[in-house]
Design a protein around this motif. Sequence first.
Motif, mmCIF file in Angstrom:
data_model
loop_
_atom_site.group_PDB
_atom_site.id
_atom_site.type_symbol
_atom_site.label_atom_id
_atom_site.label_comp_id
_atom_site.label_asym_id
_atom_site.label_seq_id
_atom_site.Cartn_x
_atom_site.Cartn_y
_atom_site.Cartn_z
ATOM 1 N N GLU A 127 0.825 -1.212 0.000
ATOM 2 C CA GLU A 127 0.000 0.000 0.000
ATOM 3 C C GLU A 127 0.860 1.263 0.000
ATOM 4 N N ALA A 130 2.773 1.743 -3.289
ATOM 5 C CA ALA A 130 1.861 2.164 -4.354
ATOM 6 C C ALA A 130 1.492 3.637 -4.208
ATOM 7 N N ARG A 131 1.261 4.071 -2.991
ATOM 8 C CA ARG A 131 0.924 5.487 -2.766
ATOM 9 C C ARG A 131 2.063 6.389 -3.202
ATOM 10 N N ARG A 133 4.569 5.594 -5.352
ATOM 11 C CA ARG A 133 4.761 5.491 -6.810
ATOM 12 C C ARG A 133 3.759 6.363 -7.555
ATOM 13 N N ASP A 134 2.514 6.347 -7.096
ATOM 14 C CA ASP A 134 1.453 7.054 -7.818
ATOM 15 C C ASP A 134 1.302 8.514 -7.399
ATOM 16 N N GLY A 135 1.542 8.779 -6.120
ATOM 17 C CA GLY A 135 1.253 10.119 -5.613
ATOM 18 C C GLY A 135 2.450 10.954 -5.239
ATOM 19 N N ASP A 185 10.389 9.268 -0.374
ATOM 20 C CA ASP A 185 10.140 9.040 -1.790
ATOM 21 C C ASP A 185 10.975 7.841 -2.226
#
Length: 451
Positions: A127, A130-131, A133-135, A185
Amino acid sequence: MTETRQLSTAVARRFLVLRHLLAPPRSLPAERESVLAVVDRLGSLQFDPLEVAGRNHDLVLLARIGGYRRDWTDHWLYEDRRLYETYNKSLSIVPVAELPWYRYVWDRMQARHEAGAFDDHAPLVEELLARIRDGGSLLPRDVGAREAIDWYWRPTNQVRAILEALAEVGTLGIARREGNLRVYDLMERLLPPEVLAERRPKEDQQAHRLLARYRGNGLLGASGNQELWVGGTGYAADRAAVRAKLMDEGRLVPVQVEGLRGERFVVAEDAGYLDAAEREIRQAASPGGKDPAVAFLAPLDPLCWDRDLLRRLFEFDYVWEVYVPAAKRRWGYYVLPVLYGDQLVGRIEPRLDRRAGTLRVAGLWWEPGFNPLDAPGFVAAFADALIAHRDFGDLTAISFPPGSRHRALATAVRGALEVRGSKPKPVGRCTRRSGGGSIARKPTRKEASDG
């Protein structure tokens, strides 16, 4: 076999302040490139978030760089990224160029967390990645609180713990800090791919890490407190083998210091400072050929790593009492050694009181036989160090402890400031009534015109 060089205690002390860029203090130019010069000399700076007098690495740099500003280090860490944070004798700041020699830390933690935290909390790991990577970059609090889990020495929010674990293995890095809060990051977004891709043999990494300890302090021996060696330098037998190899390669030079048991070791690049120290002592010259100056040393300054060396070489017993219960402290909560020339002459407890705009000297203690009012040049040098610390904190005044014990020194410091063109004045009825007193800096032309 390399011949062991013989040093007197006077030469050993002089050598340390010369190679630590403290002869005199604050002699490096007031520019952010000076931060890189200090890291290049010392190898790494320990990061500690406590900011009573300033964070540890900031205090190390303040003692060596004129007009040091904390955003200079942040620039190299979070903008230009010539430096990064990793574990080397606790959390430390090291050069990005040396990352391939510190990968062992990531690899070791990867093995630990794969069989533990990453397995136990696999859904959260996916989770969080993914957050990010995407945000993009992420603060732990942006996710929201989850259950606390056992994490090192205390229960910790699950999100914070897993983000920290992902940083410990090099998957994540610190994009920036908000105050002392880490913003994470993907490491692949932060550092050059060629640096991340480079691999060095385990033996080379081990030698580099051990050499980094000798490079940091400058005069370590073969043993000493375990805190000197934590963070992947291996067991004593491993260190002995690696140290022997470093000596065979001419990268470490053995020395024998008068009155100290056992050999100590100097990195080969520092041999010139040994020569300079011997020359200065022989000629009865002051450190660096300059008038002796004062520096307040950080509690985790590399010069202070080996407490036993401080006791034996400087006759100075230093214990950082920040984790000592208040009732058992001999000195104070966040007390710094006072260096004058090549002698440790006392202790100071400075506090940055930003609300009051004041550098508060909460305590002062002098070593037996040292009188700050009798030592030629000390008061002026002490005033310079206080001014540097005050300006580093963007403060406007300096206050001394209440009571009569420090009144004469406070008066003498005021006089030294007047000689320098500053016009000190008492500020605040409380400090005047208690016998302490504050010293305000002279306002700048712009501040005066702004009224």
